[in-house]
Design an enzyme around this catalytic site. Structure first.
Site, PDB file in Angstrom:
ATOM      1  N   HIS A 129      -3.629  -9.106  -3.995  1.00  0.00           N
ATOM      2  CA  HIS A 129      -4.277  -8.836  -2.634  1.00  0.00           C
ATOM      3  C   HIS A 129      -4.889 -10.238  -2.181  1.00  0.00           C
ATOM      4  O   HIS A 129      -5.853 -10.141  -1.275  1.00  0.00           O
ATOM      5  CB  HIS A 129      -5.240  -7.881  -2.602  1.00  0.00           C
ATOM      6  CG  HIS A 129      -4.772  -6.397  -2.540  1.00  0.00           C
ATOM      7  ND1 HIS A 129      -3.870  -5.957  -3.495  1.00  0.00           N
ATOM      8  CD2 HIS A 129      -4.633  -5.543  -1.552  1.00  0.00           C
ATOM      9  CE1 HIS A 129      -3.305  -4.733  -3.213  1.00  0.00           C
ATOM     10  NE2 HIS A 129      -3.654  -4.594  -2.010  1.00  0.00           N
ATOM     11  N   GLY A 180       1.551  -9.261  -1.152  1.00  0.00           N
ATOM     12  CA  GLY A 180       2.102  -7.642  -1.629  1.00  0.00           C
ATOM     13  C   GLY A 180       1.646  -6.876  -0.385  1.00  0.00           C
ATOM     14  O   GLY A 180       1.948  -5.752  -0.245  1.00  0.00           O
ATOM     15  N   HIS A 181       0.438  -6.984   0.228  1.00  0.00           N
ATOM     16  CA  HIS A 181      -0.146  -6.066   1.031  1.00  0.00           C
ATOM     17  C   HIS A 181      -0.535  -7.116   2.622  1.00  0.00           C
ATOM     18  O   HIS A 181      -1.311  -7.947   2.383  1.00  0.00           O
ATOM     19  CB  HIS A 181      -1.547  -5.909   0.602  1.00  0.00           C
ATOM     20  CG  HIS A 181      -2.016  -4.473   1.604  1.00  0.00           C
ATOM     21  ND1 HIS A 181      -2.265  -4.733   2.898  1.00  0.00           N
ATOM     22  CD2 HIS A 181      -2.266  -3.462   1.328  1.00  0.00           C
ATOM     23  CE1 HIS A 181      -2.597  -3.675   3.385  1.00  0.00           C
ATOM     24  NE2 HIS A 181      -2.994  -2.948   2.469  1.00  0.00           N
ATOM     25  N   HIS A 256       4.023   1.880   1.661  1.00  0.00           N
ATOM     26  CA  HIS A 256       2.707   2.237   2.094  1.00  0.00           C
ATOM     27  C   HIS A 256       2.473   2.012   3.352  1.00  0.00           C
ATOM     28  O   HIS A 256       3.027   0.803   4.007  1.00  0.00           O
ATOM     29  CB  HIS A 256       2.167   0.998   1.136  1.00  0.00           C
ATOM     30  CG  HIS A 256       0.690   1.096   1.151  1.00  0.00           C
ATOM     31  ND1 HIS A 256       0.001   0.470   2.132  1.00  0.00           N
ATOM     32  CD2 HIS A 256      -0.238   1.801   0.330  1.00  0.00           C
ATOM     33  CE1 HIS A 256      -1.542   0.728   1.883  1.00  0.00           C
ATOM     34  NE2 HIS A 256      -1.581   1.315   0.759  1.00  0.00           N
ATOM     35  N   GLU A 308       0.477   6.298  -0.953  1.00  0.00           N
ATOM     36  CA  GLU A 308      -0.089   6.204   0.536  1.00  0.00           C
ATOM     37  C   GLU A 308       0.974   5.840   1.471  1.00  0.00           C
ATOM     38  O   GLU A 308       0.683   5.226   2.344  1.00  0.00           O
ATOM     39  CB  GLU A 308      -1.294   5.373   0.518  1.00  0.00           C
ATOM     40  CG  GLU A 308      -2.311   5.537  -0.698  1.00  0.00           C
ATOM     41  CD  GLU A 308      -3.502   4.359  -0.681  1.00  0.00           C
ATOM     42  OE1 GLU A 308      -4.632   4.878  -0.807  1.00  0.00           O
ATOM     43  OE2 GLU A 308      -3.177   3.398  -0.110  1.00  0.00           O
ATOM     44  N   GLU A 324      -3.919   8.219   6.184  1.00  0.00           N
ATOM     45  CA  GLU A 324      -4.984   7.454   5.866  1.00  0.00           C
ATOM     46  C   GLU A 324      -5.682   6.925   7.188  1.00  0.00           C
ATOM     47  O   GLU A 324      -4.850   6.552   8.077  1.00  0.00           O
ATOM     48  CB  GLU A 324      -4.585   6.409   4.730  1.00  0.00           C
ATOM     49  CG  GLU A 324      -5.758   5.422   4.556  1.00  0.00           C
ATOM     50  CD  GLU A 324      -5.303   4.349   3.593  1.00  0.00           C
ATOM     51  OE1 GLU A 324      -6.327   3.341   3.505  1.00  0.00           O
ATOM     52  OE2 GLU A 324      -4.253   4.471   3.100  1.00  0.00           O
ATOM     53  N   CYS A 326      -7.125   4.104   7.742  1.00  0.00           N
ATOM     54  CA  CYS A 326      -6.805   2.691   8.038  1.00  0.00           C
ATOM     55  C   CYS A 326      -5.268   2.537   8.608  1.00  0.00           C
ATOM     56  O   CYS A 326      -5.197   1.694   9.511  1.00  0.00           O
ATOM     57  CB  CYS A 326      -6.660   1.877   6.714  1.00  0.00           C
ATOM     58  SG  CYS A 326      -8.372   1.427   6.107  1.00  0.00           S
ATOM     59  N   CYS A 404     -11.864   0.917   1.745  1.00  0.00           N
ATOM     60  CA  CYS A 404     -11.327  -0.010   3.036  1.00  0.00           C
ATOM     61  C   CYS A 404     -11.593   0.765   4.439  1.00  0.00           C
ATOM     62  O   CYS A 404     -11.605   0.080   5.236  1.00  0.00           O
ATOM     63  CB  CYS A 404      -9.739  -0.157   2.812  1.00  0.00           C
ATOM     64  SG  CYS A 404      -8.652   1.307   2.302  1.00  0.00           S
ATOM     65  N   CYS A 405     -11.554   2.002   4.298  1.00  0.00           N
ATOM     66  CA  CYS A 405     -11.640   2.898   5.847  1.00  0.00           C
ATOM     67  C   CYS A 405     -12.782   2.714   6.572  1.00  0.00           C
ATOM     68  O   CYS A 405     -12.907   2.414   7.743  1.00  0.00           O
ATOM     69  CB  CYS A 405     -11.087   4.349   5.576  1.00  0.00           C
ATOM     70  SG  CYS A 405      -9.208   4.580   4.931  1.00  0.00           S
TER      71      CYS A 405
END
Length: 647
Positions: A129, A180-181, A256, A308, A324, A326, A404-405
């Site tokens: 990340h 990756g994200h 994801h 997720e 989720e 996010c 994160c949310c």
């Protein structure tokens, strides 16, 4: 047209603006400093202090922990843009100084690698990340510079972006890699807008274009690491990370869900800025699949807790859902970018659905408790005892180890004024996407200064008023088109448009009612939207909802809770004639409109205790049920909840 800041002045939404400003942002600052009793620690500030050499200790939290602080800073920036707060700004400036102290001489910033794995930077792009955190730093920096005029964080982020630009690409000695994200892709577009530096736009485009190329960078990187990872087992799951195909060849939302919608947001940005028709076509295909076949009625996306992730078309379980927070926020980001590509009401409809239901429902009325997962059915005993449903919580949490949310909610609600209007110079059109009381000032194509004021009664009433005000000393007339979204949440009737009390005809284009005229000072427009309570059914292939109905009133999805209806909620069946009625409940959950209706309830008391099954007798009793807006559920004692009822 050129626009200035949009100011929200709305009975419903100002309450949330004040909650975020006065409660959520201060509460999250305490959480980031690990000062919330009984909450999972964040470690975020502590990690930065250690990385800056101000403390000794080990890295705490997830590999992406830095991003929570960056998202909080972005929320602060949007709040400062609307409300001056010297004390909050001073705290933010101190945080920015801390980030600067943690930055390496070459521009690199990441507390995980600085503290835990120095020397291993950029060796695990699949999981670590680094670029994701960099993206959130960039977004915060752009927002803070815009809100305060202070460039320190923007300079820090630009130095980091310059390092990334030197390391990644197709040039000699550069890594042909990507994150990756996904996140940095959309952030670089913002940095391009803020600085005018085209290399940031080109870097965003490179990351999008390179993704999914063959041979896979993630597989090669995994081999170089000795087939080891931070938490993943086995070879990289390319589909989970949307790197199984080049993005222009992808046709369905997979993997994801947050990664996906962040990537789609960047794709739409780039399609708009570069006029890339292949990228635009991919966005439109992926939008159709996501919102027509893989989205919950609440605007949630992501069906499984395993990764997720999206699963497959029409697989939308209610009780094992993920949805989720996010992911819905990312869906709103994406919808906003799709509206720039083309003003189609379906994009704003989804934006509104996700906002009023999944996003608002993720935060408690006190602003101090949050859902990560947003279920459509809750049985507290199953959440406690069934390992497949441990992720589904019957109560909101104070904070999360992976948090994160909550800061994502804060930054979205603080920037809500950016989602209401679009102003087009070329077509001389003002599009109204969301009916949220506000004022917007703009310069028309004729050079006339105009203030457009909106007053909305949503979500409780469908009446929306607009007033036109012209700057003194200019012409007493201004010509432009006002384009008002026609929502998809009513079936009978048509919206009525009046100007200065007289009913007006309008044309419809892509789901927007267009009225073109020469406007005068003080012109008043009424937009009357039919707002009705409806029973909604799901597509026959959504097996989880077969034979069931949900309740929707305007943009709000409703649910039934144990507090109003007893248990088990699964015993309720909506009567053939539901006789739905609405009732104002000013003392319930801060005030709302509840929906009541007729149902039949199975009589469990007559069932033999030692007999789990018996021939059907259908002993059912008539009852009256009460439904509340979904966004308000979970603010009383823990209990069962359901959006879908047997019909």
């Amino acid at each position: 047209m050129q626009t200035t800041q949009v100011l929200i002045q709305d009975k419903f939404w100002e309450g949330y603006s004040e909650l975020v400003r006065q409660t959520v942002i201060p509460y999250q600052w305490e959480a980031l400093n690990d000062r919330i009793e009984g909450a999972e620690p964040s470690y975020a500030i502590r990690n930065f202090r250690i990385a800056a050499g101000l403390e000794q200790g080990d890295f705490g939290g997830w590999v992406f922990q830095d991003s929570d602080l960056y998202k909080w800073l972005e929320a602060v920036a949007y709040s400062l843009r609307s409300h001056s707060d010297p004390e909050l700004e001073n705290i933010a400036d101190g945080v920015i100084d801390l980030i600067g102290q943690a930055q390496h001489d070459n521009g690199y910033i990441n507390t995980y690698f600085t503290i835990k794995e120095p020397g291993q930077e950029w060796t695990n792009l699949y999981e670590a990340h680094e670029l994701y955190c960099a993206g959130h730093l960039i977004e915060a920096a752009v927002a803070y510079a815009d809100a305060t005029g202070k460039r320190k964080l923007l300079d820090i982020a630009s130095r980091f972006a310059d390092l990334i630009d030197s390391l990644f690409g197709t040039g000699e000695n550069q890594k042909r890699a990507y994150c990756g994200h996904q996140e940095i892709e959309l952030a670089l577009v913002k940095l391009y807008h803020a600085t005018g530096e085209e290399r940031y736009l080109n870097l965003s485009r490179y990351f999008i274009d390179e993704r999914g190329s063959s041979p896979s960078y993630f597989v090669e990187e995994w081999e170089r690491r000795g087939r080891t990872g931070i938490w993943s087992q086995g070879s990289p799951n390319l589909e989970m990370y949307q790197s199984h195909l080049p993005v222009r060849e992808q046709t369905a939302a997979v993997g994801h869900s947050v990664r996906a919608v962040y990537m789609y947001t960047a794709m739409a940005d780039l399609a708009y800025l570069t006029k890339d028709e292949g990228l635009r076509a991919a966005c439109e295909r992926l939008w159709a699949n996501t919102t027509h076949k893989q989205m919950y009625i609440t605007g949630g996306v992501g069906a499984t807790h395993l990764g997720e992730a999206f699963t497959f078309d029409y697989d939308l379980p209610n009780d094992a859902v993920y949805a989720e927070t996010c992911a819905s926020i990312g869906l709103i980001f994406w919808a906003r970018r799709m509206l720039r590509l083309e003003a189609k009401s379906e994009y704003a409809d989804v934006m509104e659905r996700a906002l009023y239901n999944n996003v608002l429902g993720s935060m408690s009325k006190d602003g101090k408790h949050f859902f990560y997962v947003n279920p459509l059915e809750v049985w507290p005993e199953a959440s406690k005892r069934n390992p497949d449903k441990h992720h589904v919580k019957p109560v909101r949490q104070k904070w999360f180890g992976c948090s994160c949310c909550p800061p994502n909610v804060a930054r979205l609600l603080s920037s809500l004024n950016d989602y209401i209007y679009d102003l087009s110079t070329k077509e001389n059109v003002v599009h109204v996407h969301l009916y949220i009381g506000s004022t917007v000032q703009f310069t028309s194509a004729e050079g006339q200064e105009v203030t457009l004021s909106q007053r909305s009664e949503l979500p409780w009433d469908g009446k929306v008023d607009f007033n036109v005000s012209l700057a003194p000393g200019n012409s007493n007339k201004v010509t432009f088109t006002l384009a008002l979204r026609i929502p998809n949440w009513f079936q009978s009737g048509q919206p009525v448009l009046r100007v200065n009390g007289e009913v007006q005809e309008y044309t419809v284009n892509n789901g927007y009612a267009h009225i073109h005229r020469s406007w005068s000072e003080g012109d008043a427009l009424e937009w009357l939207l039919p707002l009705e309570t409806q029973l909604i059914e799901a597509h026959p292939q959504i097996r989880a909802d077969a034979g069931k109905a949900a309740i929707q009133r305007g943009p709000l999805v409703y649910c039934v809770e144990e507090a109003d209806n007893g248990v088990p909620l699964a015993a309720l069946s909506i009567a053939e004639s539901a006789n739905l009625t609405e009732r104002e409940a000013p003392d319930l959950l801060g005030g709302c409109i509840v929906v009541e209706g007729d149902a039949l309830a199975s009589d469990g008391s007559a069932w033999p205790e030692d007999q789990p099954y018996q021939p059907i007798r259908k002993p059912r009793s008539p009852v009256r049920f009460t439904a509340i807006p979904y966004y308000l559920w979970g603010n009383r004692e823990p209990g069962e909840m359901s959006v879908w009822l047997r019909n």
